[in-house]
Design a protein around this motif. Structure first.
Motif, PDB file in Angstrom:
ATOM      1  N   GLU A 185      -7.450  -0.491  -4.996  1.00 20.09           N
ATOM      2  CA  GLU A 185      -7.510   0.503  -3.920  1.00 20.09           C
ATOM      3  C   GLU A 185      -8.232  -0.104  -2.711  1.00 20.09           C
ATOM      4  O   GLU A 185      -9.450  -0.280  -2.725  1.00 20.09           O
ATOM      5  CB  GLU A 185      -8.190   1.788  -4.386  1.00 20.09           C
ATOM      6  CG  GLU A 185      -7.943   2.919  -3.403  1.00 20.09           C
ATOM      7  CD  GLU A 185      -8.409   4.260  -3.939  1.00 20.09           C
ATOM      8  OE1 GLU A 185      -7.671   5.249  -3.756  1.00 20.09           O
ATOM      9  OE2 GLU A 185      -9.497   4.330  -4.528  1.00 20.09           O
ATOM     10  N   LEU A 207       0.480   6.230 -11.875  1.00 19.51           N
ATOM     11  CA  LEU A 207       0.883   5.169 -10.959  1.00 19.51           C
ATOM     12  C   LEU A 207       1.248   3.941 -11.780  1.00 19.51           C
ATOM     13  O   LEU A 207       0.377   3.331 -12.413  1.00 19.51           O
ATOM     14  CB  LEU A 207      -0.268   4.837 -10.006  1.00 19.51           C
ATOM     15  CG  LEU A 207      -1.079   6.026  -9.463  1.00 19.51           C
ATOM     16  CD1 LEU A 207      -2.321   5.542  -8.719  1.00 19.51           C
ATOM     17  CD2 LEU A 207      -0.214   6.905  -8.568  1.00 19.51           C
ATOM     18  N   ASP A 251      -4.839   8.813 -12.580  1.00 24.52           N
ATOM     19  CA  ASP A 251      -5.976   9.081 -11.695  1.00 24.52           C
ATOM     20  C   ASP A 251      -6.369  10.553 -11.773  1.00 24.52           C
ATOM     21  O   ASP A 251      -5.745  11.423 -11.169  1.00 24.52           O
ATOM     22  CB  ASP A 251      -5.618   8.693 -10.260  1.00 24.52           C
ATOM     23  CG  ASP A 251      -6.861   8.581  -9.374  1.00 24.52           C
ATOM     24  OD1 ASP A 251      -7.937   9.029  -9.804  1.00 24.52           O
ATOM     25  OD2 ASP A 251      -6.738   8.050  -8.256  1.00 24.52           O
ATOM     26  N   SER A 310      -1.524   6.026   1.385  1.00 22.16           N
ATOM     27  CA  SER A 310      -2.671   5.483   2.113  1.00 22.16           C
ATOM     28  C   SER A 310      -2.859   6.188   3.448  1.00 22.16           C
ATOM     29  O   SER A 310      -1.928   6.791   3.996  1.00 22.16           O
ATOM     30  CB  SER A 310      -2.484   3.976   2.348  1.00 22.16           C
ATOM     31  OG  SER A 310      -2.474   3.275   1.127  1.00 22.16           O
ATOM     32  N   ASN A 362      -3.620  -2.749  -9.918  1.00 23.52           N
ATOM     33  CA  ASN A 362      -3.770  -1.641  -8.976  1.00 23.52           C
ATOM     34  C   ASN A 362      -5.145  -1.757  -8.329  1.00 23.52           C
ATOM     35  O   ASN A 362      -6.168  -1.609  -8.994  1.00 23.52           O
ATOM     36  CB  ASN A 362      -3.631  -0.297  -9.689  1.00 23.52           C
ATOM     37  CG  ASN A 362      -3.506   0.865  -8.711  1.00 23.52           C
ATOM     38  OD1 ASN A 362      -4.224   0.960  -7.733  1.00 23.52           O
ATOM     39  ND2 ASN A 362      -2.589   1.782  -8.998  1.00 23.52           N
ATOM     40  N   TYR A 382      -4.218   3.154  -2.263  1.00 26.46           N
ATOM     41  CA  TYR A 382      -3.677   2.425  -3.402  1.00 26.46           C
ATOM     42  C   TYR A 382      -2.897   1.190  -2.948  1.00 26.46           C
ATOM     43  O   TYR A 382      -2.184   1.222  -1.947  1.00 26.46           O
ATOM     44  CB  TYR A 382      -2.730   3.302  -4.207  1.00 26.46           C
ATOM     45  CG  TYR A 382      -3.330   4.541  -4.820  1.00 26.46           C
ATOM     46  CD1 TYR A 382      -4.274   4.459  -5.843  1.00 26.46           C
ATOM     47  CD2 TYR A 382      -2.908   5.809  -4.408  1.00 26.46           C
ATOM     48  CE1 TYR A 382      -4.793   5.605  -6.432  1.00 26.46           C
ATOM     49  CE2 TYR A 382      -3.414   6.958  -4.987  1.00 26.46           C
ATOM     50  CZ  TYR A 382      -4.357   6.863  -5.998  1.00 26.46           C
ATOM     51  OH  TYR A 382      -4.859   8.003  -6.570  1.00 26.46           O
ATOM     52  N   GLN A 383      -2.996   0.122  -3.741  1.00 30.12           N
ATOM     53  CA  GLN A 383      -2.259  -1.094  -3.432  1.00 30.12           C
ATOM     54  C   GLN A 383      -1.747  -1.758  -4.708  1.00 30.12           C
ATOM     55  O   GLN A 383      -2.486  -1.939  -5.673  1.00 30.12           O
ATOM     56  CB  GLN A 383      -3.154  -2.083  -2.680  1.00 30.12           C
ATOM     57  CG  GLN A 383      -2.444  -3.367  -2.285  1.00 30.12           C
ATOM     58  CD  GLN A 383      -3.375  -4.318  -1.554  1.00 30.12           C
ATOM     59  OE1 GLN A 383      -3.760  -5.347  -2.112  1.00 30.12           O
ATOM     60  NE2 GLN A 383      -3.757  -3.977  -0.330  1.00 30.12           N
ATOM     61  N   ASN A 403       0.832  -1.198   0.000  1.00 36.34           N
ATOM     62  CA  ASN A 403       0.000   0.000   0.000  1.00 36.34           C
ATOM     63  C   ASN A 403       0.873   1.257   0.000  1.00 36.34           C
ATOM     64  O   ASN A 403       1.939   1.287   0.616  1.00 36.34           O
ATOM     65  CB  ASN A 403      -0.913   0.028   1.221  1.00 36.34           C
ATOM     66  CG  ASN A 403      -2.291  -0.508   0.912  1.00 36.34           C
ATOM     67  OD1 ASN A 403      -2.433  -1.629   0.453  1.00 36.34           O
ATOM     68  ND2 ASN A 403      -3.315   0.298   1.174  1.00 36.34           N
ATOM     69  N   LEU A 441      -8.688  -0.551  -9.861  1.00 38.62           N
ATOM     70  CA  LEU A 441      -8.545   0.604 -10.750  1.00 38.62           C
ATOM     71  C   LEU A 441      -7.980   0.186 -12.106  1.00 38.62           C
ATOM     72  O   LEU A 441      -8.344   0.758 -13.131  1.00 38.62           O
ATOM     73  CB  LEU A 441      -7.644   1.659 -10.104  1.00 38.62           C
ATOM     74  CG  LEU A 441      -8.116   2.206  -8.744  1.00 38.62           C
ATOM     75  CD1 LEU A 441      -7.125   3.230  -8.210  1.00 38.62           C
ATOM     76  CD2 LEU A 441      -9.516   2.813  -8.839  1.00 38.62           C
ATOM     77  N   ARG A 477      -8.900  10.618  -5.181  1.00 38.92           N
ATOM     78  CA  ARG A 477      -7.490  10.257  -5.208  1.00 38.92           C
ATOM     79  C   ARG A 477      -6.744  10.874  -4.033  1.00 38.92           C
ATOM     80  O   ARG A 477      -7.214  11.846  -3.417  1.00 38.92           O
ATOM     81  CB  ARG A 477      -6.850  10.697  -6.525  1.00 38.92           C
ATOM     82  CG  ARG A 477      -6.611  12.195  -6.624  1.00 38.92           C
ATOM     83  CD  ARG A 477      -6.086  12.588  -7.995  1.00 38.92           C
ATOM     84  NE  ARG A 477      -5.759  14.012  -8.045  1.00 38.92           N
ATOM     85  CZ  ARG A 477      -5.532  14.686  -9.158  1.00 38.92           C
ATOM     86  NH1 ARG A 477      -5.609  14.063 -10.339  1.00 38.92           N
ATOM     87  NH2 ARG A 477      -5.234  15.980  -9.118  1.00 38.92           N
TER      88      ARG A 477
END
Length: 264
Positions: free
Chosen positions: A143, A216, A230, A114, A141, A127-128, A111, A150, A236
């Motif tokens: 979230e 990203l 994003d 975050s 990706n 985000y991860q 992550n 995403l 975001r």
């Protein structure tokens, strides 16, 4: 010397060889880290010896053979995903490199940008870079606890703002089949199954995240697996906490090493 004794000695010898191999691999990896730190500006944020600089539940996180280990056992099953969180900073624009190895039953992720949740200890929302042992999701990706998927592996996607950001429940209403609906896939980075073949199962893989502005990028083993642009200014985040996860589910083990960060 009887046959049973010979078998036991042979097993001990093999275990010793494997342990030596693991230590040698870690030593070589640490030397690579030092070289990259000197040449490329990456700074190690995990010392390979302790959890100094990180916060997480010690029931699930430890250091073993120079690796950061997250493990869930039959006696420590989770009710909520839990993270070990880097205490050093809340990066905005950065590059992150690390290596991971995960059991087939494992589910984890990295992550970034975050926020911590107040009602769940050691939980992150944001985000991860997804990671899993069956390699169904690795590279995408996702979230965590927010907009869900995403970009799937192999996708370059643009995320637009939701229509009614002030309407209660609108965030959940814009999710279907565990994916954010206000997204447009604008290019293919490759077939998902073909990209999957570049990711090693139950072996070490390198992740390289390039996070700059609203772009990203998630790389695995040097290959771009997903890219998100994003443009959702409502949802975001542009900076936040960095951490790695163990996920609710069956017993699992994930290992991380050579965690290096470079500010952009």
């Amino acid at each position: 010397m009887n046959l049973r004794t010979q078998s036991v000695l042979a097993l001990i010898f093999i275990m010793g060889l494997n342990a030596c191999k693991e230590k040698k691999e870690n030593k070589i990896a640490q030397e690579v880290v030092q070289t990259e730190t000197d040449q490329d500006g990456f700074i190690p944020i995990f010392d390979g010896k302790s959890l100094d600089g990180w916060e997480g539940d010690p029931k699930y996180w430890r250091v073993e053979n120079g690796n950061l280990v997250g493990e869930v056992t039959p006696s420590t099953k989770l009710k909520n995903n839990t993270f070990i969180i880097w205490k050093g900073d809340q990066p905005d624009d950065f590059e992150l490199k690390l290596e991971f190895r995960i059991a087939e039953a494992g589910n984890s992720g990295i992550n970034y940008r975050s926020e911590k949740l107040e009602n769940i200890p050691f939980a992150l929302r944001g985000y991860q870079a997804d990671i899993d042992g069956k390699v169904r999701y690795t590279g995408q990706n996702y979230e965590e606890k927010k907009r869900t998927t995403l970009a799937y592996r192999g996708e370059k996607a643009i995320i637009s703002s939701q229509d009614n950001p002030d309407t209660p429940g609108s965030l959940r209403a814009n999710v279907a089949k565990n994916a954010w609906q206000s997204r447009e896939v604008v290019a293919s980075l490759g077939d998902s199954d073909e990209l999957k073949s570049k990711i090693k199962s139950e072996d070490w893989n390198e992740v390289h995240l390039i996070i700059k502005g609203n772009t990203l990028q998630h790389y695995v083993n040097g290959i771009l697996m997903s890219e998100v642009i994003d443009e959702d200014t409502v949802n975001r985040t542009m900076k936040g906490h960095l951490g790695v996860q163990v996920h609710v589910g069956p017993p699992m083990k994930v290992e991380y090493r050579n965690i290096r960060l470079k500010d952009l």
